[in-house]
Write a protein that holds these residues in place. Structure first.
Motif, PDB file in Angstrom:
ATOM      1  N   MET A   1       0.838  -1.206   0.000  1.00  0.00           N
ATOM      2  CA  MET A   1       0.000   0.000   0.000  1.00  0.00           C
ATOM      3  C   MET A   1       0.870   1.253   0.000  1.00  0.00           C
ATOM      4  O   MET A   1       0.535   2.261  -0.625  1.00  0.00           O
ATOM      5  N   ARG A   2       1.985   1.196   0.696  1.00  0.00           N
ATOM      6  CA  ARG A   2       2.870   2.368   0.754  1.00  0.00           C
ATOM      7  C   ARG A   2       3.482   2.671  -0.619  1.00  0.00           C
ATOM      8  O   ARG A   2       3.707   3.843  -0.957  1.00  0.00           O
TER       9      ARG A   2
ATOM     10  N   SER B   1      -1.716   5.581   4.624  1.00  0.00           N
ATOM     11  CA  SER B   1      -3.009   5.553   5.316  1.00  0.00           C
ATOM     12  C   SER B   1      -4.092   6.315   4.570  1.00  0.00           C
ATOM     13  O   SER B   1      -5.278   6.077   4.767  1.00  0.00           O
ATOM     14  N   SER B   2      -3.687   7.251   3.711  1.00  0.00           N
ATOM     15  CA  SER B   2      -4.679   8.053   2.989  1.00  0.00           C
ATOM     16  C   SER B   2      -5.479   7.216   1.985  1.00  0.00           C
ATOM     17  O   SER B   2      -6.602   7.586   1.619  1.00  0.00           O
ATOM     18  N   LEU B   3      -4.905   6.116   1.538  1.00  0.00           N
ATOM     19  CA  LEU B   3      -5.612   5.292   0.555  1.00  0.00           C
ATOM     20  C   LEU B   3      -6.911   4.736   1.122  1.00  0.00           C
ATOM     21  O   LEU B   3      -7.856   4.474   0.379  1.00  0.00           O
ATOM     22  N   TYR B   4      -6.946   4.576   2.443  1.00  0.00           N
ATOM     23  CA  TYR B   4      -8.123   3.966   3.060  1.00  0.00           C
ATOM     24  C   TYR B   4      -9.308   4.925   3.117  1.00  0.00           C
ATOM     25  O   TYR B   4     -10.392   4.560   3.547  1.00  0.00           O
TER      26      TYR B   4
ATOM     27  N   SER C   1      -9.988  -1.616   1.666  1.00  0.00           N
ATOM     28  CA  SER C   1      -8.876  -2.561   1.833  1.00  0.00           C
ATOM     29  C   SER C   1      -8.131  -2.711   0.520  1.00  0.00           C
ATOM     30  O   SER C   1      -8.587  -2.271  -0.539  1.00  0.00           O
ATOM     31  N   LYS C   2      -6.970  -3.364   0.573  1.00  0.00           N
ATOM     32  CA  LYS C   2      -6.171  -3.581  -0.630  1.00  0.00           C
ATOM     33  C   LYS C   2      -6.902  -4.475  -1.627  1.00  0.00           C
ATOM     34  O   LYS C   2      -6.835  -4.253  -2.836  1.00  0.00           O
TER      35      LYS C   2
ATOM     36  N   HIS D   1     -10.217  -5.390  -6.577  1.00  0.00           N
ATOM     37  CA  HIS D   1     -11.578  -5.628  -7.051  1.00  0.00           C
ATOM     38  C   HIS D   1     -12.014  -4.522  -8.013  1.00  0.00           C
ATOM     39  O   HIS D   1     -12.490  -4.799  -9.118  1.00  0.00           O
ATOM     40  N   ALA D   2     -11.821  -3.284  -7.589  1.00  0.00           N
ATOM     41  CA  ALA D   2     -12.243  -2.153  -8.421  1.00  0.00           C
ATOM     42  C   ALA D   2     -11.517  -2.161  -9.763  1.00  0.00           C
ATOM     43  O   ALA D   2     -12.138  -1.967 -10.815  1.00  0.00           O
TER      44      ALA D   2
END
Lengths: 195, 195
Positions: A27-28, A39-42, A47-48, A53-54
């Motif tokens: 994620m980083r 943390s901003s991705l959340y 979730s990853k 999925h998207a």
DNA sequence: TTCGAAATCTAACGAACGTTCGACCGACTC
DNA sequence: GAGTCGGTCGAACGTTCGTTAGATTTCGAA
């Protein structure tokens, strides 16, 4: 304004997943690619796996819909299959990152998001069925001399879906040339279009 | 005594890598599959990447050598290509775990073991060149009507290498039947064997 | 029976992982 | 000017990762 941050994340993640695989990218690393902290991705994806999925579902659905919307025009099956395959090759090249993810990380979705997996399988099957239908009906109408429409369909899809593994624009020329060669190979040779 | 533990580890790791991908499988999971603790694996392989290296290079080299050793017998090119493709399909099914690893985890080796990566590329290229040579010479001799041997070679390899993605023995019948259909599709149709 | 090497174990290391939490900041409304 | 809220941050969590070190077991050869 340009594109929204959410789409920026989707595109960066697709690129990284395509190059290195889902588990090899943290994620980083995705956050770095868009100039943000992990943390901003959340704020955009819970979730990853939801991020994967998207990417997979959106891109696969976009492809299927863009391919199946205008099949009607031409009266003869040979032209319809030819156009379908030509567009397939070009589209797969233009969206090669997202499509690579959709093809390669299926089992990851199967493990953690079964309903997304079956949705993808259904979408893909719809497309495969449409191609097989065109081939079968074209043969019944006497346009093709193809013997086994089912296996031939699978062989064709294997062919066109692996172009991105070797194709490099600078070395191999315009993708439209490749799309032409493949289309002819499919319609005139594999399907045995009756001149 | 049966097989050595080293080969047991290789086979278990190949199966897990094929199913879940290199990064999704931990050393402890591989160790569990052979009934051993994770640290014991380092008695046979200095690192996880070396384990991947062994699987990919060994299996690819075994395939290439088994395929290129008896190409001479038949005098006509059509029979030679047909036998080559038939054997390719059957071999890829019998060794589908190892070959899947060799196809999918290339960029991992490229990152951490560049010399192993180029070795694999060279091996694969050798095989591809041999197939292209058979097609080109066969066409020059008038056995084939194929127009673009290079692209046709790539299309053929894409076809046969993706069979394992959809083929299920119980549903689709003996692999030899599939190998027959594909061989005919390749020789009679794609290469346009002049009856 | 003793010896030594091969094979396996337990335990731990530092790093990276996905994820959570609460604070902060800027822009907008009232 | 006070309050709200979407967006971002720093910091930490528990876990798992690949890998190492050293002790222990296994076992055939001498």
């Amino acid at each position: 304004m340009s594109i929204s941050r959410r789409e920026e994340v989707l595109h960066a993640a697709a690129e990284l997943f395509a190059e290195q695989g889902f588990h090899a990218v943290g994620m980083r690393a995705i956050a770095d690619a868009v100039g943000v902290r992990g943390s901003s991705l959340y704020h955009y994806f819970p979730s990853k796996v939801d991020l994967l999925h998207a990417i997979a579902v959106d891109s696969t659905r976009a492809f299927i819909e863009s391919q199946l919307e205008d099949l009607n025009p031409s009266p003869d099956y040979a032209s319809r299959v030819r156009k379908m395959m030509f567009d397939h090759v070009v589209y797969f090249h233009e969206h090669r990152m997202e499509e690579a993810v959709g093809l390669r990380e299926l089992q990851e979705l199967r493990k953690h998001k079964p309903e997304a997996y079956t949705e993808l399988q259904t979408l893909r099957r719809t497309y495969q069925n449409e191609l097989e239908r065109l081939i079968t009906e074209g043969r019944d109408k006497g346009e093709f001399s193809c013997e086994d429409p089912h296996i031939t369909t699978l062989a064709i899809l294997g062919m066109v879906n692996t172009i991105n593994d070797w194709y490099r624009p600078h070395r191999d020329g315009p993708i439209e040339d490749i799309a032409d060669i493949y289309s002819s190979l499919i319609v005139e040779r594999m399907l045995g279009k009756t001149a």
